[in-house]
Design an enzyme around this catalytic site. Sequence first.
Site, PDB file in Angstrom:
ATOM      1  N   HIS A 160       5.244  -8.445  -4.048  1.00 61.86           N
ATOM      2  CA  HIS A 160       3.901  -8.680  -4.072  1.00 61.86           C
ATOM      3  C   HIS A 160       3.220  -9.953  -4.153  1.00 61.86           C
ATOM      4  O   HIS A 160       2.797 -10.288  -4.998  1.00 61.86           O
ATOM      5  CB  HIS A 160       2.792  -7.764  -4.588  1.00 61.86           C
ATOM      6  CG  HIS A 160       3.054  -6.730  -4.414  1.00 61.86           C
ATOM      7  ND1 HIS A 160       2.044  -5.449  -2.915  1.00 61.86           N
ATOM      8  CD2 HIS A 160       3.463  -5.012  -4.728  1.00 61.86           C
ATOM      9  CE1 HIS A 160       2.701  -4.355  -3.429  1.00 61.86           C
ATOM     10  NE2 HIS A 160       2.834  -4.028  -4.054  1.00 61.86           N
ATOM     11  N   ILE A 212       6.091  -3.387  -7.005  1.00 59.99           N
ATOM     12  CA  ILE A 212       5.076  -2.090  -7.401  1.00 59.99           C
ATOM     13  C   ILE A 212       6.125  -0.695  -6.743  1.00 59.99           C
ATOM     14  O   ILE A 212       5.568  -0.707  -5.558  1.00 59.99           O
ATOM     15  CB  ILE A 212       3.530  -2.164  -7.836  1.00 59.99           C
ATOM     16  CG1 ILE A 212       2.809  -3.123  -8.274  1.00 59.99           C
ATOM     17  CG2 ILE A 212       3.020  -0.610  -7.569  1.00 59.99           C
ATOM     18  CD1 ILE A 212       1.641  -3.676  -7.647  1.00 59.99           C
ATOM     19  N   ARG A 222      13.371   3.220   0.244  1.00 59.70           N
ATOM     20  CA  ARG A 222      11.270   3.735  -0.021  1.00 59.70           C
ATOM     21  C   ARG A 222      11.499   3.665  -2.376  1.00 59.70           C
ATOM     22  O   ARG A 222      13.149   4.762  -2.210  1.00 59.70           O
ATOM     23  CB  ARG A 222      11.428   4.929   0.012  1.00 59.70           C
ATOM     24  CG  ARG A 222       9.860   4.544   1.163  1.00 59.70           C
ATOM     25  CD  ARG A 222       9.302   5.337   1.609  1.00 59.70           C
ATOM     26  NE  ARG A 222       8.247   5.753   1.258  1.00 59.70           N
ATOM     27  CZ  ARG A 222       7.609   7.185   0.717  1.00 59.70           C
ATOM     28  NH1 ARG A 222       8.627   7.925   1.371  1.00 59.70           N
ATOM     29  NH2 ARG A 222       6.620   6.714  -0.030  1.00 59.70           N
ATOM     30  N   CYS A 276       7.035  -4.959  -0.043  1.00 57.08           N
ATOM     31  CA  CYS A 276       6.386  -3.811  -0.177  1.00 57.08           C
ATOM     32  C   CYS A 276       6.400  -2.496   1.285  1.00 57.08           C
ATOM     33  O   CYS A 276       6.974  -3.263   2.193  1.00 57.08           O
ATOM     34  CB  CYS A 276       5.425  -3.610  -1.110  1.00 57.08           C
ATOM     35  SG  CYS A 276       5.913  -2.672  -2.308  1.00 57.08           S
ATOM     36  N   SER A 289       3.265   3.450   2.456  1.00 53.04           N
ATOM     37  CA  SER A 289       3.574   2.824   3.857  1.00 53.04           C
ATOM     38  C   SER A 289       3.131   4.170   5.302  1.00 53.04           C
ATOM     39  O   SER A 289       3.391   4.165   6.332  1.00 53.04           O
ATOM     40  CB  SER A 289       5.472   2.471   4.168  1.00 53.04           C
ATOM     41  OG  SER A 289       5.752   3.845   3.653  1.00 53.04           O
ATOM     42  N   GLY A 308       1.042  -1.304   0.098  1.00 47.77           N
ATOM     43  CA  GLY A 308      -0.087   0.026  -0.338  1.00 47.77           C
ATOM     44  C   GLY A 308       0.827   1.439  -0.371  1.00 47.77           C
ATOM     45  O   GLY A 308       1.497   1.474  -0.742  1.00 47.77           O
ATOM     46  N   GLU A 366       1.162 -11.726  -3.635  1.00 48.33           N
ATOM     47  CA  GLU A 366      -0.011 -12.120  -3.226  1.00 48.33           C
ATOM     48  C   GLU A 366      -0.944 -11.778  -4.841  1.00 48.33           C
ATOM     49  O   GLU A 366      -2.528 -12.261  -4.197  1.00 48.33           O
ATOM     50  CB  GLU A 366      -1.791 -11.153  -2.038  1.00 48.33           C
ATOM     51  CG  GLU A 366      -1.233  -9.507  -2.484  1.00 48.33           C
ATOM     52  CD  GLU A 366      -0.323  -8.806  -2.293  1.00 48.33           C
ATOM     53  OE1 GLU A 366       1.202 -10.114  -2.259  1.00 48.33           O
ATOM     54  OE2 GLU A 366      -0.083  -7.571  -2.607  1.00 48.33           O
TER      55      GLU A 366
HETATM   56  N1  GLN Z   1       3.334  -1.282  -3.297  1.00 48.28           N
HETATM   57  C1  GLN Z   1       3.859  -0.462  -2.399  1.00 48.28           C
HETATM   58  O1  GLN Z   1       3.528  -1.000  -1.239  1.00 48.28           O
HETATM   59  C2  GLN Z   1       4.709   0.378  -2.651  1.00 48.28           C
HETATM   60  C3  GLN Z   1       5.012   0.513  -1.477  1.00 48.28           C
HETATM   61  C4  GLN Z   1       5.592   2.811  -1.104  1.00 48.28           C
HETATM   62  N2  GLN Z   1       6.579   3.477  -2.189  1.00 48.28           N
HETATM   63  C5  GLN Z   1       5.541   3.213   0.218  1.00 48.28           C
HETATM   64  O2  GLN Z   1       6.418   3.907  -0.190  1.00 48.28           O
HETATM   65  O3  GLN Z   1       4.823   2.576   1.093  1.00 48.28           O
END
Ligand code: GLN
Length: 200
Positions: free
Chosen positions: A180, A139, A111, A82, A52, A50, A182
Site C-alpha cells: 500500500h 495488509i 490472494r 493490493c 477484490s 480493499g 498510499e
Molecule cells: N489490503 C488489501 O487490499 C487486501 C486484499 C484482499 N485480501 C483481497 O483479496 O482483495
Amino acid sequence: MAVPPVIGVLALQGDVREHLAALRSLGADPISVRRPGELAACDGLVIPGGESTTMVKLARIFDMLEPLRDAVRGGLPAFGTCAGMIMLADRIEDGAVGQETIGGLHITVRRNAFGRQVDSFEEDLHVDGLTDPVRAVFIRAPWVEAVDDDVEVLARVGDGPAAGRIVAVRQGPLMATSFHPEVGSDDRVHGMFVDLVRSA
Ligand SMILES: NC(=O)CC[C@H](N)C(=O)O
C-alpha cells in the site's frame, strides 16, 4: 507549465482518499471514479486496496466492469495496489469461486498469499527505479505467483519465508504493487505512476 494529468481513483470500495491525496501532492488532477463518464475523463486510473471480491461485484452492479476492461485494453495507464493488483491480474489463485477481474496484466496473483501469521507486515523494500528503499505496508496482501515474459518485476520480498516473492510489477502502461504505497507520506511509488501517465 503542462496541464496536470487527470488521474482517477476507482471509488467503488477501498482506501480511495489516501490515493487522491498522494496524487494531488504530486501535482496531478485526481478524481473519484464511479461511472463510465468519469472513467472516460481519465488519463490514468488507480485501483485501490480493499476487498477484490466486493470491488468486482460492485463494478458489475454499477455497469463499470466492461468499461474498465475496455479502457485497460485500450491502453489506459492503470496502477493497482493490493486488491487493485488482483483486479488487474489476468489469473487468480485462491480467488473466490468464479471471481472475475478487469485483467490486462499478464500475471497470476495469489490472494491472501502471506498466510495467517503474517497477514499484515512492513518491510523496507527495494523497488526498481527508486534509489532508496520504500517502507512497504502489506495488509492481507497478494503476491505475484507467475509473470509472462512481457512483465517487468520491480520488487521482491527480501526477508523471511516469503523472500523472493514478487510484489511489484510493470507491463507497459500497467503497474501493480502488493503493498500500500498510499499509507504514510512517501509518494515516490505514486510518482512512478504519474510519470508513466505523463509519458503515455
Ligand atoms: N489490503 C488489501 O487490499 C487486501 C486484499 C484482499 N485480501 C483481497 O483479496 O482483495
